[in-house]
Design a protein around this motif. Structure first.
Motif, mmCIF file in Angstrom:
data_model
loop_
_atom_site.group_PDB
_atom_site.id
_atom_site.type_symbol
_atom_site.label_atom_id
_atom_site.label_comp_id
_atom_site.label_asym_id
_atom_site.label_seq_id
_atom_site.Cartn_x
_atom_site.Cartn_y
_atom_site.Cartn_z
ATOM 1 N N TYR A 1 -10.717 51.737 6.515
ATOM 2 C CA TYR A 1 -11.863 51.284 5.732
ATOM 3 C C TYR A 1 -12.531 50.025 6.300
ATOM 4 C CZ TYR A 1 -10.200 54.332 1.923
ATOM 5 O OH TYR A 1 -9.813 55.397 1.164
ATOM 6 N N THR B 1 -15.995 48.615 5.048
ATOM 7 C CA THR B 1 -15.932 47.522 4.073
ATOM 8 C C THR B 1 -16.817 46.364 4.501
ATOM 9 O OG1 THR B 1 -13.730 48.098 3.265
ATOM 10 C CG2 THR B 1 -14.428 45.813 2.977
ATOM 11 N N PRO C 1 -11.101 43.332 4.019
ATOM 12 C CA PRO C 1 -10.631 44.540 4.721
ATOM 13 C C PRO C 1 -9.116 44.488 4.896
ATOM 14 C CG PRO C 1 -12.510 43.553 5.856
ATOM 15 C CD PRO C 1 -12.045 42.559 4.827
ATOM 16 N N THR C 2 -8.420 45.440 4.310
ATOM 17 C CA THR C 2 -6.945 45.449 4.381
ATOM 18 C C THR C 2 -6.403 46.738 4.961
ATOM 19 O OG1 THR C 2 -6.842 46.299 2.107
ATOM 20 C CG2 THR C 2 -6.708 43.909 2.388
ATOM 21 N N PRO D 1 -14.158 42.533 -1.610
ATOM 22 C CA PRO D 1 -12.848 42.881 -1.062
ATOM 23 C C PRO D 1 -12.669 42.352 0.352
ATOM 24 C CG PRO D 1 -14.316 44.737 -0.819
ATOM 25 C CD PRO D 1 -15.100 43.673 -1.560
ATOM 26 N N GLU E 1 -8.610 49.649 -1.513
ATOM 27 C CA GLU E 1 -8.595 48.229 -1.172
ATOM 28 C C GLU E 1 -8.761 47.330 -2.392
ATOM 29 O OE1 GLU E 1 -9.697 47.664 3.400
ATOM 30 O OE2 GLU E 1 -11.463 47.843 2.123
#
Length: 280
Positions: free
Chosen positions: A201, A205, A196-197, A194, A94
């Motif tokens: 995760y 995340t 969350p993409t 980050p 990520e």
């Protein structure tokens, strides 16, 4: 004995503590940051022993200009403290390639730029001390630290090797590996969190970001005490090659050393018998 101490990232956090204590101890201080007027204001305004000058550590031109300005003002540079840095958090997948590059650019190439600019001054003097802030994350990898640990592990390898290059010129090196200190590393200006993409995760995340944010302001280490310790090291005739700062860092390094010894022993039978058999 008064020294000329060059500090990066002196506008806030640990850098401010180092610069302020160095001034109080009677040293001449080159306090650098992206906004030197703010650095000077933070340190109490104009002072005879203070030079606040512009330095973005990712700019080699800035580094050379700051080093020359320091020599023009004080005539020499005795101690360089590479303190400036930031933190790009997140699981590796990520973290964008752009953010990974920015992390390495600031935390590894930044100190390299400044050191590259200062070393010619120290070589001419045949005297100097380069102190570089790493982290326990430069010895021990951890979840959510892929970019940061990569930059600090690289920093460690560079500094360990640099000491051999410059030792003949009476220039010493010290790697500093702090644990958790109540600096400003986890504030928004220093940390990039980050988004969350990736579904796998996302839950981790979100939870990990909140956990890290909750640590800010609760870290056990006192940055003022760390600043005092660094200035003590700068005054020592025999400076340490590595300084573990904080009980948590000492425990982490001890555990890692034991782990490495165990891994070396476990590799002995298979890994220790891989030489050419010239008599075969």
């Amino acid at each position: 004995m008064s020294k000329v101490i060059f500090v990066t990232g002196a506008g806030r956090g640990l850098g401010t503590d180092i610069a302020r204590q160095a001034l109080a101890a009677g040293h001449q201080v080159v306090a650098t940051g992206r906004r030197p007027e703010e650095v000077e204001k933070t340190l109490g305004g104009p002072q005879d022993n203070l030079l606040a000058t512009k330095l973005d550590v990712t700019s080699l031109d800035d580094a050379h200009a700051a080093a020359q300005t320091a020599v023009d003002r004080f005539g020499r540079i005795d101690v360089l403290i590479n303190n400036a840095g930031n933190f790009f958090a997140g699981f590796f997948e990520e973290i964008s390639p752009e953010h990974m590059s920015q992390q390495i650019e600031t935390n590894l190439f930044g100190p390299m730029n400044v050191t590259r600019a200062v070393l010619p001054v120290m070589r001419r003097q045949r005297d100097g001390h380069v102190i570089t802030l790493s982290s326990i994350a430069g010895l021990v990898g951890a979840e959510f630290n892929a970019a940061y640990a990569a930059s600090k592990f690289g920093l460690e390898g560079w500094m360990e090797s640099l000491r051999y290059d410059i030792a003949p010129y009476n220039i010493h090196t010290t790697i500093v590996e702090p644990g958790f200190f109540r600096t400003e590393l986890l504030v928004e200006a220093s940390t990039t969190w980050p988004e969350p993409t990736i579904d796998d995760y996302a839950e981790r995340t979100t939870a990990t970001v909140e956990a890290w944010k909750s640590i800010n302001g609760q870290q056990p280490g006192d940055p003022a005490k760390l600043a005092h310790a660094l200035l003590t090291i700068a005054d020592q005739d025999q400076s340490p090659l590595r300084f573990l700062a904080g009980a948590d860092a000492i425990e982490g390094a001890t555990a890692k050393a034991k782990e490495l010894l165990a891994q070396a022993e476990a590799s002995r039978e298979l890994g220790g018998n891989l030489s050419y058999d010239d008599n075969a």
